[in-house]
Design a protein around this motif. Structure first.
Motif, PDB file in Angstrom:
ATOM      1  N   GLU A  86       0.854  -1.196   0.000  1.00 23.79           N
ATOM      2  CA  GLU A  86       0.000   0.000   0.000  1.00 23.79           C
ATOM      3  C   GLU A  86       0.883   1.236   0.000  1.00 23.79           C
ATOM      4  O   GLU A  86       2.032   1.193   0.469  1.00 23.79           O
ATOM      5  CB  GLU A  86      -0.902   0.034   1.246  1.00 23.79           C
ATOM      6  CG  GLU A  86      -1.888  -1.110   1.348  1.00 23.79           C
ATOM      7  CD  GLU A  86      -2.571  -1.178   2.709  1.00 23.79           C
ATOM      8  OE1 GLU A  86      -3.796  -1.393   2.744  1.00 23.79           O
ATOM      9  OE2 GLU A  86      -1.868  -1.003   3.730  1.00 23.79           O
ATOM     10  N   TYR A 122       4.436  -1.248   8.425  1.00 20.54           N
ATOM     11  CA  TYR A 122       3.976   0.098   8.107  1.00 20.54           C
ATOM     12  C   TYR A 122       5.109   1.091   8.372  1.00 20.54           C
ATOM     13  O   TYR A 122       5.778   1.017   9.410  1.00 20.54           O
ATOM     14  CB  TYR A 122       2.759   0.472   8.954  1.00 20.54           C
ATOM     15  CG  TYR A 122       1.557  -0.406   8.708  1.00 20.54           C
ATOM     16  CD1 TYR A 122       0.608  -0.056   7.751  1.00 20.54           C
ATOM     17  CD2 TYR A 122       1.370  -1.586   9.412  1.00 20.54           C
ATOM     18  CE1 TYR A 122      -0.498  -0.857   7.514  1.00 20.54           C
ATOM     19  CE2 TYR A 122       0.264  -2.400   9.180  1.00 20.54           C
ATOM     20  CZ  TYR A 122      -0.662  -2.025   8.226  1.00 20.54           C
ATOM     21  OH  TYR A 122      -1.755  -2.829   7.988  1.00 20.54           O
ATOM     22  N   SER A 123       5.309   2.018   7.439  1.00 20.90           N
ATOM     23  CA  SER A 123       6.355   3.015   7.604  1.00 20.90           C
ATOM     24  C   SER A 123       5.843   4.377   7.158  1.00 20.90           C
ATOM     25  O   SER A 123       4.862   4.481   6.408  1.00 20.90           O
ATOM     26  CB  SER A 123       7.609   2.637   6.809  1.00 20.90           C
ATOM     27  OG  SER A 123       7.323   2.561   5.430  1.00 20.90           O
ATOM     28  N   GLU A 124       6.533   5.417   7.613  1.00 18.58           N
ATOM     29  CA  GLU A 124       6.151   6.796   7.302  1.00 18.58           C
ATOM     30  C   GLU A 124       7.408   7.617   7.040  1.00 18.58           C
ATOM     31  O   GLU A 124       8.412   7.468   7.740  1.00 18.58           O
ATOM     32  CB  GLU A 124       5.376   7.399   8.472  1.00 18.58           C
ATOM     33  CG  GLU A 124       5.019   8.873   8.314  1.00 18.58           C
ATOM     34  CD  GLU A 124       4.398   9.430   9.581  1.00 18.58           C
ATOM     35  OE1 GLU A 124       3.176   9.274   9.753  1.00 18.58           O
ATOM     36  OE2 GLU A 124       5.143  10.015  10.403  1.00 18.58           O
ATOM     37  N   ARG A 140       3.240   7.449   3.333  1.00 15.24           N
ATOM     38  CA  ARG A 140       3.063   6.275   4.195  1.00 15.24           C
ATOM     39  C   ARG A 140       2.954   5.029   3.322  1.00 15.24           C
ATOM     40  O   ARG A 140       2.244   5.038   2.319  1.00 15.24           O
ATOM     41  CB  ARG A 140       1.810   6.432   5.068  1.00 15.24           C
ATOM     42  CG  ARG A 140       1.875   7.615   6.022  1.00 15.24           C
ATOM     43  CD  ARG A 140       0.609   7.774   6.857  1.00 15.24           C
ATOM     44  NE  ARG A 140       0.720   8.870   7.809  1.00 15.24           N
ATOM     45  CZ  ARG A 140       0.341  10.122   7.551  1.00 15.24           C
ATOM     46  NH1 ARG A 140      -0.196  10.430   6.361  1.00 15.24           N
ATOM     47  NH2 ARG A 140       0.493  11.061   8.467  1.00 15.24           N
ATOM     48  N   THR A 142       2.982   0.506   3.133  1.00 11.86           N
ATOM     49  CA  THR A 142       2.854  -0.810   3.759  1.00 11.86           C
ATOM     50  C   THR A 142       3.631  -1.798   2.916  1.00 11.86           C
ATOM     51  O   THR A 142       3.463  -1.850   1.693  1.00 11.86           O
ATOM     52  CB  THR A 142       1.386  -1.258   3.836  1.00 11.86           C
ATOM     53  OG1 THR A 142       0.610  -0.258   4.473  1.00 11.86           O
ATOM     54  CG2 THR A 142       1.257  -2.569   4.605  1.00 11.86           C
ATOM     55  N   SER A 157      -4.973  -5.493  10.809  1.00  8.89           N
ATOM     56  CA  SER A 157      -4.399  -4.498   9.902  1.00  8.89           C
ATOM     57  C   SER A 157      -4.676  -3.095  10.419  1.00  8.89           C
ATOM     58  O   SER A 157      -5.753  -2.814  10.962  1.00  8.89           O
ATOM     59  CB  SER A 157      -4.970  -4.666   8.489  1.00  8.89           C
ATOM     60  OG  SER A 157      -4.613  -5.925   7.952  1.00  8.89           O
ATOM     61  N   CYS A 159      -4.647  -0.268   8.498  1.00 11.56           N
ATOM     62  CA  CYS A 159      -5.290   0.593   7.499  1.00 11.56           C
ATOM     63  C   CYS A 159      -6.458  -0.130   6.850  1.00 11.56           C
ATOM     64  O   CYS A 159      -6.342  -1.311   6.491  1.00 11.56           O
ATOM     65  CB  CYS A 159      -4.281   1.006   6.419  1.00 11.56           C
ATOM     66  SG  CYS A 159      -2.863   1.924   7.038  1.00 11.56           S
ATOM     67  N   ARG A 242      -3.823   0.533  -3.086  1.00  9.99           N
ATOM     68  CA  ARG A 242      -3.321  -0.766  -2.655  1.00  9.99           C
ATOM     69  C   ARG A 242      -2.802  -1.519  -3.871  1.00  9.99           C
ATOM     70  O   ARG A 242      -3.447  -1.552  -4.916  1.00  9.99           O
ATOM     71  CB  ARG A 242      -4.433  -1.564  -1.964  1.00  9.99           C
ATOM     72  CG  ARG A 242      -4.056  -2.979  -1.585  1.00  9.99           C
ATOM     73  CD  ARG A 242      -5.115  -3.635  -0.716  1.00  9.99           C
ATOM     74  NE  ARG A 242      -5.124  -3.054   0.625  1.00  9.99           N
ATOM     75  CZ  ARG A 242      -5.808  -3.589   1.649  1.00  9.99           C
ATOM     76  NH1 ARG A 242      -6.556  -4.654   1.473  1.00  9.99           N
ATOM     77  NH2 ARG A 242      -5.764  -3.020   2.839  1.00  9.99           N
TER      78      ARG A 242
END
Length: 288
Positions: A86, A122-124, A140, A142, A157, A159, A242
């Motif tokens: 994502e 998950y990262s930002e 952001r 995934t 999950s 999101c 996605r």
């Protein structure tokens, strides 16, 4: 060996300070396929560095990029079996065509899908001006860690995907990709060999090197920019989608759009959905 969630959640990803030029902005657009029609003045405004070139806002996904850090052995991740799942981009201010930026990336979550079912990371990344500190964008992502489930973590999950309408799309835009496009796109900073090496792609379960997911998203962004915004980059405030399946360079991408900003993208040659649950939101001044 099971993945160590505490280690990964606290993994130190050094900030990336990057200077970029007008030529870099033009190259990024070219790596997405902009300029394929040399008679389209709207496209040329993003690829001709000798004129008043515009930076594509979606370039925020590659600026200040930390590189293929999940390929570092000390992450404990099976780097050959991960895929982009994502991506979202939230634009805060206009990205100039040249400048110096800092990208600060951190891991924000980890979900265990269960033994044999993989995990979601998950990262930002916050992208800001290196001098003023002005935030240009927050991206952001995934990542689906196909080989790393079963470590005993949370299975919910973080999101929830956007549901695209069930009715027929209001607009469809087809854009081709080039057979060497992944080789161009990787020069933006993502040098994962799965996009260039046939042997590495085979180890990852692919018949040949695949296109970067962010390149696929960039081509869809081009379709949205053409179809919904008449190439006015200031119109979009947020984008999310996605990833469903990989694209092979050289395939044609068909982006189906609805007037509410929903979208999805499929490969024409295989009639295969590759982006789903897409949504692009209008900037506040455009939605009033």
């Amino acid at each position: 060996m099971a993945l160590d969630p505490d280690h990964l959640l606290n993994y130190c990803i050094p900030p990336v300070r990057q200077h970029y030029s007008r030529q870099d902005s033009a190259f990024y657009a070219l790596s997405l396929g902009f300029g394929a029609d040399p008679m389209d003045e709207a496209q040329l405004s993003f690829v001709d560095a000798n004129r008043d070139v515009q930076a594509l806002p979606c370039m925020a996904v590659v600026l200040g990029h930390p590189g293929f850090w999940l390929g570092n052995p000390d992450t404990g991740v099976d780097a050959l079996r991960l895929v982009h799942a994502e991506q979202s981009v939230e634009w805060r201010s206009a990205l100039p065509p040249e400048g110096e930026v800092i990208g600060r990336t951190r891991v924000t979550g980890l979900v265990d899908k269960g033994p044999g079912k993989g995990a979601l990371l998950y990262s930002e990344k916050v992208l800001s001006d290196a001098v003023s500190g002005e935030v240009y964008a927050i991206t952001r992502g995934t990542t689906f860690l196909r080989g790393d489930g079963g470590f005993g973590g949370d299975r919910q999950s973080l999101c929830q995907p956007h549901r695209v309408p069930e009715r027929t799309p209001e607009l469809v835009v087809d854009l081709p990709t080039r057979s060497e496009q992944a080789l161009y796109y990787r020069l933006n900073g993502d040098d994962n060999p799965i996009h260039s090496s046939p042997a590495t792609a085979a180890k990852g379960g692919f018949e040949r090197p695949i296109l970067h997911g962010l390149c696929t998203l960039g081509v869809a962004y081009h379709a949205l920019l053409r179809g919904l915004a008449d190439y006015r980059v200031e119109r979009f405030a947020h984008l999310q989608a996605r990833f469903c399946a990989p694209v092979f360079p050289g395939e044609t991408l068909r982006t189906e759009m609805w007037n509410d900003g929903s979208f999805r993208t499929r490969v024409v040659e295989r009639d295969l959905l590759v982006l789903d649950n897409g949504l692009v939101s209008l900037a506040q001044e455009e939605s009033n």
